[in-house]
Design a protein around this motif. Structure first.
Motif, mmCIF file in Angstrom:
data_model
loop_
_atom_site.group_PDB
_atom_site.id
_atom_site.type_symbol
_atom_site.label_atom_id
_atom_site.label_comp_id
_atom_site.label_asym_id
_atom_site.label_seq_id
_atom_site.Cartn_x
_atom_site.Cartn_y
_atom_site.Cartn_z
ATOM 1 N N GLU A 109 0.822 -1.216 0.000
ATOM 2 C CA GLU A 109 0.000 0.000 0.000
ATOM 3 C C GLU A 109 0.858 1.270 0.000
ATOM 4 O O GLU A 109 0.366 2.360 0.248
ATOM 5 C CB GLU A 109 -0.910 0.018 1.245
ATOM 6 C CG GLU A 109 -1.777 -1.225 1.433
ATOM 7 C CD GLU A 109 -3.166 -1.092 0.802
ATOM 8 O OE1 GLU A 109 -3.415 -0.094 0.112
ATOM 9 O OE2 GLU A 109 -3.984 -2.004 1.009
ATOM 10 N N SER A 110 2.144 1.134 -0.322
ATOM 11 C CA SER A 110 3.081 2.243 -0.120
ATOM 12 C C SER A 110 3.030 3.318 -1.194
ATOM 13 O O SER A 110 3.444 4.449 -0.953
ATOM 14 C CB SER A 110 4.509 1.692 -0.065
ATOM 15 O OG SER A 110 4.903 1.209 -1.341
ATOM 16 N N LEU A 111 2.583 2.968 -2.382
ATOM 17 C CA LEU A 111 2.646 3.857 -3.560
ATOM 18 C C LEU A 111 4.081 4.256 -3.898
ATOM 19 O O LEU A 111 4.335 5.342 -4.411
ATOM 20 C CB LEU A 111 1.776 5.116 -3.383
ATOM 21 C CG LEU A 111 0.270 4.913 -3.310
ATOM 22 C CD1 LEU A 111 -0.438 6.255 -3.464
ATOM 23 C CD2 LEU A 111 -0.230 3.960 -4.389
ATOM 24 N N SER A 112 5.021 3.378 -3.619
ATOM 25 C CA SER A 112 6.407 3.572 -4.033
ATOM 26 C C SER A 112 6.470 3.541 -5.559
ATOM 27 O O SER A 112 5.505 3.146 -6.224
ATOM 28 C CB SER A 112 7.277 2.444 -3.474
ATOM 29 O OG SER A 112 6.869 1.200 -4.063
ATOM 30 N N PRO A 113 7.591 3.957 -6.159
ATOM 31 C CA PRO A 113 7.693 3.869 -7.618
ATOM 32 C C PRO A 113 7.406 2.468 -8.154
ATOM 33 O O PRO A 113 6.717 2.314 -9.156
ATOM 34 C CB PRO A 113 9.140 4.297 -7.885
ATOM 35 C CG PRO A 113 9.451 5.247 -6.780
ATOM 36 C CD PRO A 113 8.747 4.680 -5.578
ATOM 37 N N ALA A 114 7.914 1.446 -7.461
ATOM 38 C CA ALA A 114 7.650 0.073 -7.888
ATOM 39 C C ALA A 114 6.159 -0.246 -7.790
ATOM 40 O O ALA A 114 5.599 -0.940 -8.651
ATOM 41 C CB ALA A 114 8.462 -0.907 -7.036
ATOM 42 N N CYS A 115 5.521 0.272 -6.758
ATOM 43 C CA CYS A 115 4.082 0.071 -6.558
ATOM 44 C C CYS A 115 3.291 0.786 -7.657
ATOM 45 O O CYS A 115 2.304 0.248 -8.181
ATOM 46 C CB CYS A 115 3.696 0.598 -5.177
ATOM 47 S SG CYS A 115 1.966 0.384 -4.760
ATOM 48 N N GLN A 116 3.726 1.971 -8.037
ATOM 49 C CA GLN A 116 3.058 2.710 -9.104
ATOM 50 C C GLN A 116 3.173 1.961 -10.434
ATOM 51 O O GLN A 116 2.213 1.895 -11.213
ATOM 52 C CB GLN A 116 3.657 4.107 -9.234
ATOM 53 C CG GLN A 116 3.380 4.994 -8.029
ATOM 54 C CD GLN A 116 4.161 6.296 -8.079
ATOM 55 O OE1 GLN A 116 4.406 6.849 -9.143
ATOM 56 N NE2 GLN A 116 4.558 6.797 -6.916
ATOM 57 N N ALA A 117 4.345 1.392 -10.703
ATOM 58 C CA ALA A 117 4.531 0.596 -11.913
ATOM 59 C C ALA A 117 3.606 -0.621 -11.892
ATOM 60 O O ALA A 117 3.021 -0.994 -12.919
ATOM 61 C CB ALA A 117 5.993 0.154 -12.034
#
Length: 219
Positions: A102-110
């Motif tokens: 649930e972090s919305l890190s760059p990897a999460c956004q990808a």
């Protein structure tokens, strides 16, 4: 962190709605050449419905996965045409994937971009070259995964995603439609950009703006 993330996604959907609404006449004009001339209207209605439902959430308590789950249900309820189930499935896939990050890190956004692509492709059974929204979403997802693997910064990653989506959407003008209503036109669908691919670019541009701004505000 979850409150910031939820507010970021809520703001992202607001940006998408504003951008789609601003471009709805152009999208419907594109659709008029190969479809029912209502794509802009239905997309605008869908995202307005999403935002109406998101205003009912307590963003201080909501998780990013919940934002996408609400978006899926609201979009599907508002848009009965084929686009409704496609984006609803994409949002639902993103929601499920976000439960593990649930972090919305760059990897999460990808991952969000790729899961949306996967949901749309799963529901529509289409592929690149069919002259559909997937001609924008597939290259966008590939660019997202590639940028994530290279650990690009948020702005660099999203610029790569958008560039790939735009190139993919533009390429549909030289395609003969293989799916959807446009497929009935055969060769007559040549020379026209697919409206679904065009709206996908609008969505991805709004997503980029939201995530890049959130990154700047948190830096």
């Amino acid at each position: 962190m979850s409150e910031k993330a939820a507010r970021c996604l809520s703001g992202m959907f607001q940006r998408i709605s504003i951008a789609i609404n601003a471009g709805k006449d152009h999208l419907s004009e594109l659709d008029g050449a190969i479809g029912d001339a209502d794509h802009g209207i239905t997309m605008s209605l869908g995202f307005m419905a999403v935002n109406a439902e998101l205003t009912k959430l307590d963003l201080a308590q909501a998780l990013p996965s919940e934002i996408f789950a609400v978006a899926a249900s609201a979009f599907l309820d508002a848009v009965g045409a084929s686009t409704g189930p496609l984006y609803a499935t994409g949002f639902r896939r993103a929601s499920q994937a976000l439960k593990s990050d649930e972090s919305l890190s760059p990897a999460c956004q990808a991952m969000i971009v790729d899961e949306m692509r996967a949901g749309i492709q799963q529901r529509g059974k289409g592929q690149r070259g069919d002259k559909t929204m997937l001609d924008a979403w597939i290259p966008a997802a590939e660019a997202a995964i590639n940028a994530s693997a290279r650990e690009l910064a948020v702005a660099g990653m999203w610029n790569a995603i958008l560039e790939a989506a735009e190139a993919g959407a533009n390429s549909t003008s030289s395609m003969v439609a293989a799916r959807g209503r446009a497929a009935r036109l055969g060769e007559r669908s040549l020379g026209h950009i697919d409206p679904g691919a065009a709206s996908a670019v609008i969505i991805l541009r709004a997503m980029r703006d939201a995530f890049v701004e959130a990154r700047l505000n948190n830096s």
